[in-house]
Design a protein around this motif. Structure first.
Motif, mmCIF file in Angstrom:
data_model
loop_
_atom_site.group_PDB
_atom_site.id
_atom_site.type_symbol
_atom_site.label_atom_id
_atom_site.label_comp_id
_atom_site.label_asym_id
_atom_site.label_seq_id
_atom_site.Cartn_x
_atom_site.Cartn_y
_atom_site.Cartn_z
ATOM 1 N N ARG A 190 0.864 -1.219 0.023
ATOM 2 C CA ARG A 190 -0.265 0.184 0.215
ATOM 3 C C ARG A 190 1.129 1.656 0.001
ATOM 4 O O ARG A 190 1.196 2.857 -0.628
ATOM 5 N N TYR A 191 2.325 1.461 1.325
ATOM 6 C CA TYR A 191 2.995 2.219 0.910
ATOM 7 C C TYR A 191 3.318 2.829 -0.428
ATOM 8 O O TYR A 191 3.696 3.972 -0.385
ATOM 9 N N PHE A 192 4.035 1.671 -0.868
ATOM 10 C CA PHE A 192 4.760 2.100 -1.886
ATOM 11 C C PHE A 192 3.909 2.229 -3.508
ATOM 12 O O PHE A 192 4.030 2.777 -4.291
ATOM 13 N N MET A 193 2.764 1.455 -3.501
ATOM 14 C CA MET A 193 2.111 1.131 -4.535
ATOM 15 C C MET A 193 0.557 1.766 -4.303
ATOM 16 O O MET A 193 -0.239 1.251 -6.089
ATOM 17 N N GLY A 194 0.116 2.156 -3.870
ATOM 18 C CA GLY A 194 -1.525 2.800 -3.562
ATOM 19 C C GLY A 194 -2.226 1.798 -3.105
ATOM 20 O O GLY A 194 -1.647 1.020 -2.702
ATOM 21 N N GLU A 195 -3.455 2.365 -3.013
ATOM 22 C CA GLU A 195 -4.309 1.237 -2.782
ATOM 23 C C GLU A 195 -4.504 0.094 -3.084
ATOM 24 O O GLU A 195 -4.497 -0.290 -4.447
ATOM 25 N N VAL A 196 -5.325 -0.861 -2.779
ATOM 26 C CA VAL A 196 -5.551 -1.984 -3.143
ATOM 27 C C VAL A 196 -7.278 -1.934 -4.369
ATOM 28 O O VAL A 196 -8.218 -1.532 -3.842
ATOM 29 N N ASP A 197 -7.625 -2.805 -4.840
ATOM 30 C CA ASP A 197 -8.547 -2.879 -5.523
ATOM 31 C C ASP A 197 -9.315 -4.095 -5.247
ATOM 32 O O ASP A 197 -10.605 -4.691 -5.063
ATOM 33 N N ARG A 198 -8.341 -4.972 -5.724
ATOM 34 C CA ARG A 198 -8.708 -6.949 -5.292
ATOM 35 C C ARG A 198 -7.095 -7.820 -5.795
ATOM 36 O O ARG A 198 -5.969 -6.760 -6.129
ATOM 37 N N SER A 224 -4.813 2.154 -9.095
ATOM 38 C CA SER A 224 -3.721 2.799 -9.983
ATOM 39 C C SER A 224 -3.866 1.801 -11.455
ATOM 40 O O SER A 224 -3.175 2.905 -12.624
ATOM 41 N N GLY A 225 -4.135 0.726 -11.147
ATOM 42 C CA GLY A 225 -3.936 -0.341 -12.549
ATOM 43 C C GLY A 225 -2.637 -0.578 -11.979
ATOM 44 O O GLY A 225 -2.882 -1.585 -12.936
ATOM 45 N N ALA A 226 -1.604 -0.696 -11.619
ATOM 46 C CA ALA A 226 -0.768 -0.934 -10.716
ATOM 47 C C ALA A 226 -0.817 -2.777 -9.896
ATOM 48 O O ALA A 226 -1.624 -3.061 -9.805
ATOM 49 N N VAL A 227 0.084 -3.827 -10.611
ATOM 50 C CA VAL A 227 -0.335 -5.449 -10.096
ATOM 51 C C VAL A 227 1.059 -5.082 -9.404
ATOM 52 O O VAL A 227 2.659 -4.972 -9.435
ATOM 53 N N SER A 228 0.740 -5.921 -8.169
ATOM 54 C CA SER A 228 1.870 -6.524 -7.539
ATOM 55 C C SER A 228 2.134 -7.966 -6.992
ATOM 56 O O SER A 228 0.520 -8.484 -6.538
ATOM 57 N N ILE A 229 3.098 -8.445 -6.513
ATOM 58 C CA ILE A 229 3.385 -9.244 -5.806
ATOM 59 C C ILE A 229 3.702 -9.677 -4.632
ATOM 60 O O ILE A 229 4.841 -8.985 -4.501
ATOM 61 N N VAL A 230 2.538 -10.532 -4.223
ATOM 62 C CA VAL A 230 3.315 -9.963 -2.560
ATOM 63 C C VAL A 230 3.605 -10.970 -1.536
ATOM 64 O O VAL A 230 2.501 -12.250 -1.635
ATOM 65 N N GLU A 231 4.750 -12.140 -1.374
ATOM 66 C CA GLU A 231 4.867 -12.927 -0.992
ATOM 67 C C GLU A 231 5.521 -13.056 0.634
ATOM 68 O O GLU A 231 6.317 -12.363 0.866
ATOM 69 N N SER A 232 5.135 -14.170 1.415
ATOM 70 C CA SER A 232 5.674 -14.079 2.760
ATOM 71 C C SER A 232 5.694 -15.697 2.706
ATOM 72 O O SER A 232 4.740 -16.432 3.036
ATOM 73 N N THR A 233 6.951 -16.190 3.369
ATOM 74 C CA THR A 233 7.345 -17.543 3.948
ATOM 75 C C THR A 233 7.853 -18.151 4.939
ATOM 76 O O THR A 233 8.845 -17.156 5.230
ATOM 77 N N TYR A 234 7.684 -18.755 5.834
ATOM 78 C CA TYR A 234 8.618 -19.288 7.145
ATOM 79 C C TYR A 234 9.030 -20.353 6.152
ATOM 80 O O TYR A 234 9.847 -21.104 7.623
ATOM 81 N N GLU A 235 8.617 -21.377 5.675
ATOM 82 C CA GLU A 235 9.628 -22.279 4.801
ATOM 83 C C GLU A 235 10.283 -22.106 4.003
ATOM 84 O O GLU A 235 10.463 -23.377 2.819
ATOM 85 N N GLU A 251 9.034 -1.562 -10.724
ATOM 86 C CA GLU A 251 9.289 -1.471 -11.906
ATOM 87 C C GLU A 251 7.884 0.003 -12.224
ATOM 88 O O GLU A 251 7.060 -0.018 -11.529
ATOM 89 N N GLY A 252 8.885 0.967 -13.059
ATOM 90 C CA GLY A 252 8.119 1.955 -14.042
ATOM 91 C C GLY A 252 8.149 2.628 -15.518
ATOM 92 O O GLY A 252 9.208 1.858 -15.713
ATOM 93 N N PRO A 253 7.826 3.319 -15.693
ATOM 94 C CA PRO A 253 7.706 3.938 -16.836
ATOM 95 C C PRO A 253 9.650 4.169 -17.199
ATOM 96 O O PRO A 253 10.405 3.711 -18.484
ATOM 97 N N ASP A 254 10.199 4.486 -16.375
ATOM 98 C CA ASP A 254 11.101 5.491 -16.861
ATOM 99 C C ASP A 254 12.483 4.122 -15.934
ATOM 100 O O ASP A 254 13.864 5.181 -16.303
ATOM 101 N N GLY A 255 11.974 3.575 -15.318
ATOM 102 C CA GLY A 255 13.010 2.857 -15.041
ATOM 103 C C GLY A 255 12.670 1.938 -13.524
ATOM 104 O O GLY A 255 11.531 1.558 -13.567
ATOM 105 N N SER A 256 13.933 1.058 -12.374
ATOM 106 C CA SER A 256 13.740 -0.179 -12.164
ATOM 107 C C SER A 256 14.486 -0.444 -10.510
ATOM 108 O O SER A 256 15.528 1.349 -10.321
#
Ligand code: NAD
Ligand code: 89V
Length: 350
Positions: A190-198, A224-235, A251-256
């Motif tokens: 949320r902090y980096f990419m904004g609120e989440v739709d689904r 915003s239309g952006a997509v992110s993958i969030v992963e967490s594991t203890y294994e 990633e963004g249009p001008d870099g990463s």
């Protein structure tokens, strides 16, 4: 509270992680934080803590509140006791910071926010990943426009570190990896990419000795239309292990931006790339590998102190944390139904 000389701090819950909060408040004495009392239902624990930090000790929160003038209470107990303790503070208009997870379930979180609001009491959640030195550096790079507006990201907390050593209760929790650490990484999303739709979530239980899910893989579509993958594991079984770091690719249009183990960041922009160490220093009271998490406590407490003194909500206020907690609920719902879920089902946006 603005302009007041010092802020009287009380702390409830002198267990495994509280030591970091106590050292942080001691370091913030120069900024007007005055730790005056600690409370724990375990008499030995509270006596030892009181001796170590030279403050009054109590085994009952109500007695502490009614015996010592406290402006802000830091609640570092486990989630099952947060609602009762936060209500005791709100009824006395004492500001409260509550450790994550806010509460065991959505309804309790809502109840805590409403109780504080009905008493006009200040309430925040100690959600410290976003306050770590490295994550704030990433935020600054995003803010500089170097990569443009981020439109894709992968945020990953993968470890095989024995978290059950310091926190044995985790092995018996009904809900584990999303509610215990996924919540941190979802807050970063949320902090980096904004609120989440689904979001869509798959969970796994890869460790037969642990009661609940120990691995979660989530895909988020942001408003915003952006997509992110969030992963967490203890294994995860990797050498070297990256505990307790969050690794990221963005990633963004001008870099990463790529943050790898050891808090090393590579930024690519305008066809060039530069590398930087973005971690914070070891402090007198921090030690590897927990130092990343411990140092984040100092910055989180500093933020709480300055927001409270200025009479403004914390960035991770009770209200704000509801938006992160709604993602947790949506993730569990998605994992149990196999469908994408909208956090708005829990937390309708205006
Ligand atoms: P813990 O069980 O080691 O300590 C909790 C302490 O609270 C115990 O000493 C217990 O006696 C005391 N306590 C419980 N109920 C009480 C009450 N009503 N009044 C007074 N004392 C009471 O737990 P922990 O591992 O230190 O975790 C505490 C919280 O910190 C949890 O919510 C956990 O998720 C969180 N945590 C956060 C981070 C982080 O921010 N990165 C890291 C670790 C743990
Ligand atoms: O940070 C936390 O909340 C802990 C962890 C093991 C992830 O560090 O529970």
């Amino acid at each position: 509270m603005s302009g007041k000389q010092s802020v009287q701090i009380g702390l409830i819950g002198c267990g495994f992680y509280a030591r970091n909060h106590l050292h942080a408040w001691a370091d913030l004495r120069k900024d007007g934080a005055q730790l005056v009392a600690v409370c724990d239902q375990d008499p030995q624990r509270v006596a030892a803590t009181g001796q170590m930090f030279g403050v009054a000790t109590f085994t009952d929160a109500k007695t502490m509140f009614d015996s010592v003038p406290i402006d802000l209470v830091d609640i570092t107990t486990r989630m099952g006791s947060h609602k009762t303790l936060a209500a005791l503070a709100a009824e006395r208009k004492i500001a409260a910071v509550v450790q994550k997870p806010f509460a065991p379930c959505w309804q309790d979180c809502i109840n805590m926010v409403e109780t504080a609001r009905s008493h006009g009491a200040w309430l925040a959640v100690h959600e410290n990943f976003r306050f770590s030195t490295s994550m704030r550096r990433v935020k600054a790079v995003i803010g500089s426009g170097a990569i443009g507006v981020p439109n894709w990201a992968r945020l990953s907390f993968r470890t095989g570190y024995n978290v059950y050593g310091g926190q044995p209760y985790l092995a018996e929790e009904e809900r584990l990896v999303i509610l215990d650490v996924g919540i941190h990484v979802l807050d970063l999303a949320r902090y980096f990419m904004g609120e989440v739709d689904r979001l869509y979530c798959e969970t796994q239980k890869r460790n037969p000795k642990i009661r609940a899910e120990d691995t979660a893989t989530m895909t988020l579509r942001h408003t915003s239309g952006a997509v992110s993958i969030v992963e967490s594991t203890y294994e995860s079984r990797r050498i070297p292990d990256s505990f307790p770091e969050t690794l990221l690719e963005m990633e963004g249009p001008d870099g990463s931006i790529v943050v790898s183990r050891g808090e090393r960041m590579i930024v690519t922009t305008q066809g060039l790339s530069f590398e930087e160490e973005i971690g914070g220093p070891l402090l007198a009271w921090t030690s590897r590998p927990w130092h990343v998490s411990q140092e984040a406590v100092l910055h989180t407490n500093a933020h709480m102190l300055s927001a409270f003194r200025a009479g403004r909500p914390a960035d991770t206020s009770g209200e704000d944390n509801l938006k992160t907690y709604a993602l947790v609920e949506a993730a569990y719902e998605s994992a149990s139904t196999g469908r994408a879920v909208r956090p708005a089902e829990w937390h309708p946006t205006d």
